[in-house]
Scaffold this active site. Structure first.
Site, PDB file in Angstrom:
ATOM      1  N   GLY A   1      99.162 -38.489 -10.235  1.00 28.00           N
ATOM      2  CA  GLY A   1      98.220 -37.522 -10.793  1.00 28.00           C
ATOM      3  C   GLY A   1      97.072 -37.948 -11.702  1.00 28.00           C
ATOM      4  O   GLY A   1      95.847 -38.356 -11.570  1.00 28.00           O
TER       5      GLY A   1
ATOM      6  N   ASP B   1     115.758 -41.152  -5.838  1.00 29.35           N
ATOM      7  CA  ASP B   1     114.939 -41.593  -6.784  1.00 29.35           C
ATOM      8  C   ASP B   1     115.473 -42.452  -7.886  1.00 29.35           C
ATOM      9  O   ASP B   1     114.745 -43.215  -8.460  1.00 29.35           O
ATOM     10  CB  ASP B   1     114.700 -40.029  -7.665  1.00 29.35           C
ATOM     11  CG  ASP B   1     113.441 -39.795  -7.656  1.00 29.35           C
ATOM     12  OD1 ASP B   1     112.651 -40.306  -6.764  1.00 29.35           O
ATOM     13  OD2 ASP B   1     112.641 -39.081  -8.652  1.00 29.35           O
TER      14      ASP B   1
ATOM     15  N   GLY C   1      97.632 -41.276 -13.485  1.00 25.14           N
ATOM     16  CA  GLY C   1      97.131 -42.665 -13.214  1.00 25.14           C
ATOM     17  C   GLY C   1      96.249 -43.023 -11.989  1.00 25.14           C
ATOM     18  O   GLY C   1      95.296 -44.073 -12.190  1.00 25.14           O
TER      19      GLY C   1
ATOM     20  N   GLU D   1     104.983 -41.085  -1.855  1.00 22.49           N
ATOM     21  CA  GLU D   1     106.493 -40.891  -1.876  1.00 22.49           C
ATOM     22  C   GLU D   1     106.843 -40.333  -0.390  1.00 22.49           C
ATOM     23  O   GLU D   1     108.102 -40.601  -0.071  1.00 22.49           O
ATOM     24  CB  GLU D   1     107.142 -40.098  -2.834  1.00 22.49           C
ATOM     25  CG  GLU D   1     106.818 -40.700  -4.198  1.00 22.49           C
ATOM     26  CD  GLU D   1     107.151 -39.949  -5.258  1.00 22.49           C
ATOM     27  OE1 GLU D   1     106.129 -39.034  -5.328  1.00 22.49           O
ATOM     28  OE2 GLU D   1     108.003 -40.049  -6.301  1.00 22.49           O
TER      29      GLU D   1
ATOM     30  N   LEU E   1     102.136 -42.181 -13.847  1.00 20.63           N
ATOM     31  CA  LEU E   1     101.823 -41.101 -14.755  1.00 20.63           C
ATOM     32  C   LEU E   1     101.327 -40.017 -14.045  1.00 20.63           C
ATOM     33  O   LEU E   1     100.156 -39.785 -13.712  1.00 20.63           O
ATOM     34  CB  LEU E   1     100.536 -41.648 -15.520  1.00 20.63           C
ATOM     35  CG  LEU E   1     100.770 -43.034 -16.237  1.00 20.63           C
ATOM     36  CD1 LEU E   1      99.486 -43.714 -16.728  1.00 20.63           C
ATOM     37  CD2 LEU E   1     102.182 -43.208 -17.045  1.00 20.63           C
TER      38      LEU E   1
ATOM     39  N   PHE F   1      96.069 -32.680 -17.843  1.00 19.22           N
ATOM     40  CA  PHE F   1      95.341 -33.995 -18.305  1.00 19.22           C
ATOM     41  C   PHE F   1      93.918 -33.724 -18.104  1.00 19.22           C
ATOM     42  O   PHE F   1      93.066 -34.013 -19.002  1.00 19.22           O
ATOM     43  CB  PHE F   1      95.916 -34.952 -17.949  1.00 19.22           C
ATOM     44  CG  PHE F   1      97.015 -35.717 -18.705  1.00 19.22           C
ATOM     45  CD1 PHE F   1      98.268 -35.158 -18.092  1.00 19.22           C
ATOM     46  CD2 PHE F   1      96.990 -36.433 -19.633  1.00 19.22           C
ATOM     47  CE1 PHE F   1      99.558 -35.540 -18.926  1.00 19.22           C
ATOM     48  CE2 PHE F   1      98.280 -37.013 -20.155  1.00 19.22           C
ATOM     49  CZ  PHE F   1      99.408 -36.623 -19.856  1.00 19.22           C
ATOM     50  N   ARG F   2      93.645 -32.769 -17.328  1.00 20.75           N
ATOM     51  CA  ARG F   2      92.046 -32.457 -17.112  1.00 20.75           C
ATOM     52  C   ARG F   2      91.630 -31.531 -18.008  1.00 20.75           C
ATOM     53  O   ARG F   2      90.495 -31.868 -18.640  1.00 20.75           O
ATOM     54  CB  ARG F   2      91.913 -31.784 -15.709  1.00 20.75           C
ATOM     55  CG  ARG F   2      91.908 -32.745 -14.316  1.00 20.75           C
ATOM     56  CD  ARG F   2      91.909 -32.079 -13.068  1.00 20.75           C
ATOM     57  NE  ARG F   2      93.295 -31.553 -12.840  1.00 20.75           N
ATOM     58  CZ  ARG F   2      93.786 -31.114 -11.872  1.00 20.75           C
ATOM     59  NH1 ARG F   2      93.120 -31.210 -10.813  1.00 20.75           N
ATOM     60  NH2 ARG F   2      95.151 -30.844 -11.911  1.00 20.75           N
TER      61      ARG F   2
ATOM     62  N   GLY G   1     105.534 -35.598 -14.590  1.00 22.58           N
ATOM     63  CA  GLY G   1     106.554 -36.323 -15.171  1.00 22.58           C
ATOM     64  C   GLY G   1     106.143 -37.888 -14.895  1.00 22.58           C
ATOM     65  O   GLY G   1     105.156 -38.272 -14.444  1.00 22.58           O
TER      66      GLY G   1
HETATM   67  P1  AMP Z   1     101.364 -35.485 -10.669  1.00 20.52           P
HETATM   68  O1  AMP Z   1     102.532 -34.970 -11.283  1.00 20.52           O
HETATM   69  O2  AMP Z   1     101.434 -36.684 -10.050  1.00 20.52           O
HETATM   70  O3  AMP Z   1     100.817 -34.260  -9.532  1.00 20.52           O
HETATM   71  O4  AMP Z   1     100.379 -35.361 -11.631  1.00 20.52           O
HETATM   72  C1  AMP Z   1      99.837 -34.031 -12.367  1.00 20.52           C
HETATM   73  C2  AMP Z   1      98.493 -34.577 -13.417  1.00 20.52           C
HETATM   74  O5  AMP Z   1      97.509 -35.369 -12.792  1.00 20.52           O
HETATM   75  C3  AMP Z   1      97.851 -33.299 -13.937  1.00 20.52           C
HETATM   76  O6  AMP Z   1      98.169 -33.426 -15.517  1.00 20.52           O
HETATM   77  C4  AMP Z   1      96.620 -33.447 -13.624  1.00 20.52           C
HETATM   78  O7  AMP Z   1      95.623 -33.069 -14.595  1.00 20.52           O
HETATM   79  C5  AMP Z   1      96.380 -34.678 -13.149  1.00 20.52           C
HETATM   80  N1  AMP Z   1      95.323 -34.935 -12.344  1.00 20.52           N
HETATM   81  C6  AMP Z   1      95.361 -34.690 -10.846  1.00 20.52           C
HETATM   82  N2  AMP Z   1      94.108 -34.751 -10.236  1.00 20.52           N
HETATM   83  C7  AMP Z   1      93.291 -35.229 -11.198  1.00 20.52           C
HETATM   84  C8  AMP Z   1      91.895 -35.365 -11.147  1.00 20.52           C
HETATM   85  N3  AMP Z   1      90.957 -35.321 -10.347  1.00 20.52           N
HETATM   86  N4  AMP Z   1      91.165 -35.924 -12.479  1.00 20.52           N
HETATM   87  C9  AMP Z   1      91.948 -35.988 -13.530  1.00 20.52           C
HETATM   88  N5  AMP Z   1      93.354 -35.527 -13.646  1.00 20.52           N
HETATM   89  C10 AMP Z   1      94.005 -35.628 -12.484  1.00 20.52           C
END
Ligand code: AMP
Length: 340
Positions: free
Chosen positions: A274, A90, A276, A327, A151, A227-228, A154
């Site tokens: 997620g 990483d 972004g 990834e 985003l 974030f949802r 992490g």
């Molecule tokens: P990751 O660590 O890359 O899996 O990202 C996780 C974050 O992405 C969480 O806070 C989720 O709320 C956000 N996320 C994933 N899918 C969605 C979606 N369809 N709409 C809004 N936010 C999302």
């Protein structure tokens, strides 16, 4: 971990859900390894020496590197030592950062003694996304100044100048930089001893709070790190959730400004991971801070979730886009390249 890999092995060749007929089809195994320190600046075939190297970096990644070593050993047990394994780090992509970007303003002796410096993480994603962004635009990455905003839960931002990472927001550990799901990001280090004293905690207990109970989770007063949830709560009048999102977007905006300065310009800003990729609301909030660069984010295009798309209007000075990260694919490609 050995038990887990046994289960993976069984699932791979399972009559119903399996994807291969026999384990002989497994030509190689690729591992994501979080901390490669200054030892590994690119992916490598795993040997006894390499395993020792990954082990020697445990002090810099106490939560991750021991598990990587276990995972690699478990794969050797389950798949046999004749199946080649590859480590993809990483930190590797960020090893091109210049000293001025990776040194902390601390006594130099600590760098010499303990290798305390900024390493940066999510390198596989920053590399993949910056490459793919250039591909989508039909350009050579070597001609572009790209800011990648990874985003997710992490989160980190990187400055990729002419194909090389020249700065990134995570540091010695993934705690530095942006406000994240549960991590604080940048702090005045004096807060650690202040809180330790006030709350009767040790320094490492305070760091634990910074890693697990802070970020938008902490700012929203424990409401959610997702974030949802925060967007929904904010839209239905939860002021604390709204403030958490505002602080989050503000910090991302500031880092984009900083990296435009670091590269003396920017051609492309790519959102990934997620949040972004999927969170149009948060992207729009970040957009408020970067318009001066000439990003012209189109509100209609910004509604898209989870797809490659150019968000900026035609002819914008800076192209803003969504580039889903992958990834696993990047690690698989590295593995194939090294095994061949
Ligand atoms: P990751 O660590 O890359 O899996 O990202 C996780 C974050 O992405 C969480 O806070 C989720 O709320 C956000 N996320 C994933 N899918 C969605 C979606 N369809 N709409 C809004 N936010 C999302």
């Amino acid at each position: 971990h050995t038990q887990a890999f046994q289960l993976v092995k069984d699932a791979l060749i399972d009559g119903e859900v399996g994807v291969i007929q026999s384990l002989n089809e497994v030509a190689a195994i690729g591992h994501r390894v979080v901390q490669g320190g200054s030892i590994f600046s690119k992916s490598v075939l795993i040997t006894g020496e390499v395993l020792k190297g990954i082990e020697s970096l445990i002090p810099l990644a106490p939560l991750h590197n021991p598990a990587h070593v276990q995972g690699i050993r478990a794969c050797q047990d389950v798949f046999g030592t004749e199946v080649p394994q590859v480590a993809v780090f990483d930190t590797a992509f960020h090893q091109t950062m210049p000293e001025k970007a990776y040194l902390y303003g601390l006594p130099y002796d600590y760098y010499k003694k303990y290798k305390i410096r900024r390493y940066g993480f999510h390198g596989t994603s920053h590399d993949f996304v910056s490459k793919r962004a250039a591909e989508i635009l039909g350009k050579d990455r070597k001609d572009l100044k790209i800011i990648v905003c990874h985003l997710g839960n992490g989160a980190s931002v990187s400055a990729v100048k002419y194909g090389e990472s020249v700065d990134t927001s995570m540091g010695l550990t993934p705690l530095e930089g942006l406000i994240m799901g549960t991590r604080s990001g940048d702090l005045d280090p004096a807060i650690i001893s202040f809180l330790a004293e006030k709350e009767g905690m040790t320094a490492s207990q305070v760091i634990d709070v910074c890693n697990k109970k802070s970020g938008v989770l902490g700012l929203s007063d424990g409401y959610s790190s997702d974030f949802r949830d925060l967007v929904q709560a904010s839209e239905t009048g939860n002021e604390q959730a709204k403030h958490a999102l505002e602080a989050y977007a503000y910090r991302v905006g500031k880092y984009i400004g900083a990296y435009a300065a670091a590269m003396n310009g920017v051609d492309v800003i790519a959102f990934t991971a997620g949040v972004g990729e999927n969170n149009a609301e948060v992207r729009a909030m970040i957009g408020e801070y970067i318009g001066y660069l000439g990003t012209n984010i189109d509100a209609e295009r910004n509604k898209v979730r989870g797809e490659e798309i150019i968000l900026s209007d035609e002819g914008s000075k800076v192209v803003t886009m969504v580039v889903p990260t992958n990834e696993e694919l990047a690690i698989a490609r590295e593995t194939v390249r090294l095994v061949k």
